[in-house]
Scaffold this motif. Structure first.
Motif, PDB file in Angstrom:
ATOM      1  N   VAL A  87       0.747  -1.084  -0.080  1.00 20.90           N
ATOM      2  CA  VAL A  87       0.101   0.086  -0.138  1.00 20.90           C
ATOM      3  C   VAL A  87       0.975   1.301   0.020  1.00 20.90           C
ATOM      4  CG1 VAL A  87      -0.109   0.115   2.418  1.00 20.90           C
ATOM      5  CG2 VAL A  87      -1.760   1.155   1.131  1.00 20.90           C
ATOM      6  N   GLU A  88       0.458   2.445  -0.735  1.00 22.12           N
ATOM      7  CA  GLU A  88       1.162   3.449  -0.922  1.00 22.12           C
ATOM      8  C   GLU A  88       0.291   4.662  -0.463  1.00 22.12           C
ATOM      9  OE1 GLU A  88       3.156   5.793  -4.411  1.00 22.12           O
ATOM     10  OE2 GLU A  88       3.951   3.645  -4.115  1.00 22.12           O
ATOM     11  N   PHE A  89       0.650   5.561   0.629  1.00 18.59           N
ATOM     12  CA  PHE A  89      -0.006   6.823   0.891  1.00 18.59           C
ATOM     13  C   PHE A  89       0.725   7.885   0.487  1.00 18.59           C
ATOM     14  CE2 PHE A  89      -1.040   3.384   4.064  1.00 18.59           C
ATOM     15  CZ  PHE A  89      -2.334   3.402   3.970  1.00 18.59           C
ATOM     16  N   HIS A  90      -0.026   8.864  -0.045  1.00 20.77           N
ATOM     17  CA  HIS A  90       0.570  10.398  -0.337  1.00 20.77           C
ATOM     18  C   HIS A  90      -0.112  11.520   0.696  1.00 20.77           C
ATOM     19  CE1 HIS A  90       3.636   9.593  -3.496  1.00 20.77           C
ATOM     20  NE2 HIS A  90       2.836   8.462  -3.475  1.00 20.77           N
ATOM     21  N   LEU A  91       0.538  12.021   1.450  1.00 20.30           N
ATOM     22  CA  LEU A  91      -0.240  13.209   2.383  1.00 20.30           C
ATOM     23  C   LEU A  91      -0.567  14.411   1.561  1.00 20.30           C
ATOM     24  CD1 LEU A  91       2.634  13.261   5.185  1.00 20.30           C
ATOM     25  CD2 LEU A  91       0.315  12.461   5.442  1.00 20.30           C
ATOM     26  N   ARG A  92      -1.646  14.953   2.121  1.00 21.51           N
ATOM     27  CA  ARG A  92      -1.970  16.264   1.391  1.00 21.51           C
ATOM     28  C   ARG A  92      -0.877  17.134   1.889  1.00 21.51           C
ATOM     29  NH1 ARG A  92      -7.517  15.699   0.287  1.00 21.51           N
ATOM     30  NH2 ARG A  92      -8.528  14.179   1.624  1.00 21.51           N
ATOM     31  N   PRO A  93      -0.755  18.164   0.816  1.00 23.54           N
ATOM     32  CA  PRO A  93       0.442  19.275   1.289  1.00 23.54           C
ATOM     33  C   PRO A  93      -0.218  19.991   2.235  1.00 23.54           C
ATOM     34  CG  PRO A  93      -0.508  19.848  -1.152  1.00 23.54           C
ATOM     35  CD  PRO A  93      -1.206  18.276  -0.332  1.00 23.54           C
ATOM     36  N   TYR A 133       9.399  -0.750   4.391  1.00 19.52           N
ATOM     37  CA  TYR A 133       8.700   0.571   3.811  1.00 19.52           C
ATOM     38  C   TYR A 133       9.917   1.506   3.439  1.00 19.52           C
ATOM     39  CZ  TYR A 133      10.539   2.462   8.192  1.00 19.52           C
ATOM     40  OH  TYR A 133      11.376   2.999   9.279  1.00 19.52           O
ATOM     41  N   GLU A 134       9.371   2.296   2.535  1.00 22.38           N
ATOM     42  CA  GLU A 134      10.337   3.289   1.785  1.00 22.38           C
ATOM     43  C   GLU A 134       9.550   4.505   1.445  1.00 22.38           C
ATOM     44  OE1 GLU A 134      11.600   1.927  -2.036  1.00 22.38           O
ATOM     45  OE2 GLU A 134       9.627   0.991  -2.579  1.00 22.38           O
ATOM     46  N   ARG A 135      10.147   5.705   1.468  1.00 18.69           N
ATOM     47  CA  ARG A 135       9.690   7.122   1.108  1.00 18.69           C
ATOM     48  C   ARG A 135       9.376   6.932  -0.310  1.00 18.69           C
ATOM     49  NH1 ARG A 135      11.410  12.380   4.430  1.00 18.69           N
ATOM     50  NH2 ARG A 135      10.062  13.110   2.652  1.00 18.69           N
ATOM     51  N   VAL A 136       8.472   7.652  -0.945  1.00 15.51           N
ATOM     52  CA  VAL A 136       8.222   7.819  -2.025  1.00 15.51           C
ATOM     53  C   VAL A 136       7.895   9.252  -2.397  1.00 15.51           C
ATOM     54  CG1 VAL A 136       6.808   7.219  -4.342  1.00 15.51           C
ATOM     55  CG2 VAL A 136       6.885   5.372  -2.394  1.00 15.51           C
ATOM     56  N   GLY A 140       5.027  10.878  -0.020  1.00 17.90           N
ATOM     57  CA  GLY A 140       4.686   9.657   0.001  1.00 17.90           C
ATOM     58  C   GLY A 140       5.373   8.367   0.692  1.00 17.90           C
ATOM     59  N   ILE A 141       4.647   7.315   1.088  1.00 19.52           N
ATOM     60  CA  ILE A 141       5.298   6.220   1.657  1.00 19.52           C
ATOM     61  C   ILE A 141       4.710   4.979   1.417  1.00 19.52           C
ATOM     62  CG2 ILE A 141       3.767   6.460   3.853  1.00 19.52           C
ATOM     63  CD1 ILE A 141       6.329   5.502   5.486  1.00 19.52           C
ATOM     64  N   ARG A 142       5.483   3.979   0.918  1.00 19.67           N
ATOM     65  CA  ARG A 142       4.905   2.650   0.777  1.00 19.67           C
ATOM     66  C   ARG A 142       5.437   1.817   1.650  1.00 19.67           C
ATOM     67  NH1 ARG A 142       5.343  -0.341  -5.134  1.00 19.67           N
ATOM     68  NH2 ARG A 142       5.612  -2.545  -4.262  1.00 19.67           N
ATOM     69  N   PHE A 143       4.324   0.746   1.838  1.00 18.65           N
ATOM     70  CA  PHE A 143       4.642  -0.415   2.634  1.00 18.65           C
ATOM     71  C   PHE A 143       4.417  -1.681   2.106  1.00 18.65           C
ATOM     72  CE2 PHE A 143       3.002   3.192   5.537  1.00 18.65           C
ATOM     73  CZ  PHE A 143       3.849   2.748   6.598  1.00 18.65           C
TER      74      PHE A 143
END
Length: 568
Positions: A87-93, A133-136, A140-143
């Motif tokens: 799963v990959e999430f991207h935060l709202r700026p 996990y890694e930063r995107v 963003g962050i991916r697990f």
């Protein structure tokens, strides 16, 4: 979880919220108990649970009008692999904490790691399923997962995101009264431990324009006052000190609301229906105690409990009994022999299952008159079969001469009344049941440490049971403190059903696994079940309003105070 979200892209608000609701006003809520901490995410201390809903946010937010669907909150996007293997999430700026600092990926990573390492045990199991996990990019962050668990992307979306800087130089696992800096719509205002706490709406809340939030968090100040017991809370409500009161006694609902404010219309009574599972409430056997390790003994004590008489005495026989952990929903088991997919799931474990799991199990029905002769006869038979017999003095003893006696841990006078009636019923079998009434802090500590013979507990269950079921019924909870496996249940079959729930590829397979788990729980005879209500009885001040559209969960999480407003 299955299928597609009900709300389309560009939706205006959740279906049970009023996006035009006015902002403002003040609400005062009565709570039983107290608090000595401001961190609700650790084992130590007792913190106001409202911090989790008012102050701290998650990447995604839940709609309580769907079985299990999440929409963007701190995250503006979410993506999963074709088999939910990542799963990959991207935060709202624009996401910010209440002090104006941005919510960053560093905060997300720190929150996940810290909760798993030092937080409540419920956060650990999901973290162990993450391979890496890694930063995107910048936000963003991916697990990536090491376990097949279709619920895991949703569970991670509901993890609280805390501000890393709050704990610079502090041990997260230690209880503290320092305020948490959240990104949510409220900040912690004035408070006094064990007395009151206020949550004040943040006028600069970053998420006020997010579709998920439209019509939510309308009240300027929400104050929680803490009291010693529910009777005192009700008296404070009658005196006009509180904004609402949830009534749990239908007899009192009929007779105790003739005070002036209710008669002149300043207080309104509402019955709010719901379609959520009943969950389970009742006297819980601690099977870690040798006296309750035999299912026949537990069934005997269930037979001795005259539910019909107690329900009439306490509730005017208004409420139905909890005949299943998922009663009042499509997830509830049948009471006849297991068939089809449910039978197929249980058959590999048939040798480990107690009688009634495969064949069908139903609770006994007693005589309202109060004698319950047939139930007591069956109880005596089961107790004799398990090696317990009444001596010449009328005391039930085992082959070693040990008397059958135990203590029930209580913190509610209402439960004390039920226990008094139950003790009289058990005395007819030669059993001594003592009562120990303790305050909220002692009760929580002893419950967490499984330091009781029997107690009363409530498990609130949803239409989307998943990973939390390990916390409730998992084998780790037999010895690990802080879980909700209060009965000490040790079942390979139960864990296999939970595994199936988490890896099911269709709603049909998922439902079969829940029904099979329900059978294991009920036939295990771990609880003497009480009643439930398919409506909430809520009395409130006339200025309090809510939308006409109700979520399928009714008066539950995310409803009061979230979608209510004050109309002077």
């Amino acid at each position: 979880m299955y299928g597609t979200p009900e709300l389309p892209p560009g939706f205006v608000s959740l279906p049970y919220a009023n996006p035009k609701a006015p902002k403002g006003g003040r609400m005062v809520v009565g709570e039983v108990g107290g608090f000595d901490s401001m961190n609700p995410y650790i084992l130590k201390g007792e913190a106001p649970y409202n911090i989790r809903s008012h102050v701290v946010e998650t990447l995604l937010g839940r709609s309580w009008d769907e079985s299990f669907t999440l929409y963007g909150l701190l995250a503006e996007s979410v993506e999963t692999g074709p088999n939910r293997e990542w799963v990959e999430f991207h935060l709202r700026p624009e996401a910010k904490f209440s002090d104006g600092s941005p919510v960053t990926i560093e905060d997300v990573i720190w929150s996940f790691e810290t909760l798993a390492e030092k937080g409540h045990p419920r956060y650990r199991s999901s973290w162990e399923k993450i391979d890496r996990y890694e930063r995107v990019g910048e936000r963003g962050i991916r697990f990536d997962f090491n376990t097949v668990d279709n619920e895991l992307p949703l569970i991670l979306g509901l993890r609280p995101i805390l501000r890393k800087a709050d704990w610079d130089g502090r041990d997260f696992a230690e209880s503290s009264l320092d305020r948490i800096t959240g990104s949510g719509p409220y900040i912690v205002g004035e408070f006094e431990p064990n007395r009151y706490v206020e949550f004040v709406r943040n006028p600069d809340y970053w998420g006020s324009s997010v579709p998920y939030n439209q019509g939510l968090n309308n009240i300027d100040t929400i104050r929680y006052e803490y009291f010693t017991d529910a009777n005192v809370v009700f008296e404070a409500f009658k005196a006009g000190e509180l904004s609402y009161f949830r009534e749990g006694n239908p007899a009192k609902w009929k007779t105790d609301y003739s005070f002036p404010a209710a008669l002149n219309g300043d207080v309104v009574k509402e019955e709010i229906p719901h379609r959520r599972p009943a969950g389970m409430e009742g006297f819980v056997f601690n099977t870690r105690r040798e006296i309750f390790s035999d299912w026949r003994v537990r069934e005997a004590l269930i037979q001795a409990f005259n539910f019909e008489f107690i329900n009439q005495t306490m509730n005017d026989s208004v409420y139905p009994r909890r005949t299943s952990y998922y009663a009042n929903s499509d997830l509830a088991m049948s009471h006849d022999a297991a068939e089809g997919a449910v039978k197929s799931l249980l058959e590999p474990f048939a040798d480990t299952l107690v009688p009634g799991t495969m064949e069908g199990y139903s609770l006994p029905v007693a005589d309202i008159a109060g004698r319950n002769r047939s139930g007591l006869r069956e109880a005596r038979r089961l107790l004799q079969e398990a090696g317990w017999r009444v001596d010449d003095a009328g005391v039930l003893r085992n082959g070693s001469g040990q008397a059958f006696e135990f203590t029930v841990l209580l913190r509610s006078d209402r439960n004390e009344a039920i226990a008094n009636m139950y003790a009289e019923m058990l005395a007819r079998l030669g059993i001594t049941m003592r009562q120990e009434l303790v305050d909220s802090a002692q009760h929580n500590t002893r419950k967490s440490d499984y330091d009781y013979d029997m107690m009363v507990n409530v498990w609130g269950l949803s239409l989307s049971p998943g990973n939390e079921q390990y916390l409730y019924w998992g084998r780790d909870g037999v010895n690990t403190p802080g879980t909700r496996n209060y009965m000490g249940m040790d079942s390979v079959a139960a864990e296999a059903m939970i595994d199936t729930m988490l890896t099911a590829e269709s709603q049909k397979e998922f439902v079969a696994a829940v029904k099979a788990l329900d059978r294991i729980l009920m036939a295990g005879r771990y609880v003497v079940p009480f009643w439930f209500s398919d409506v909430s009885l809520v009395a409130h001040t006339a200025e309090m309003k809510h939308p006409e559209a109700l979520p399928i969960y009714g008066d539950w999480i995310g409803f009061l105070p979230e979608v209510w407003w004050i109309e002077e």
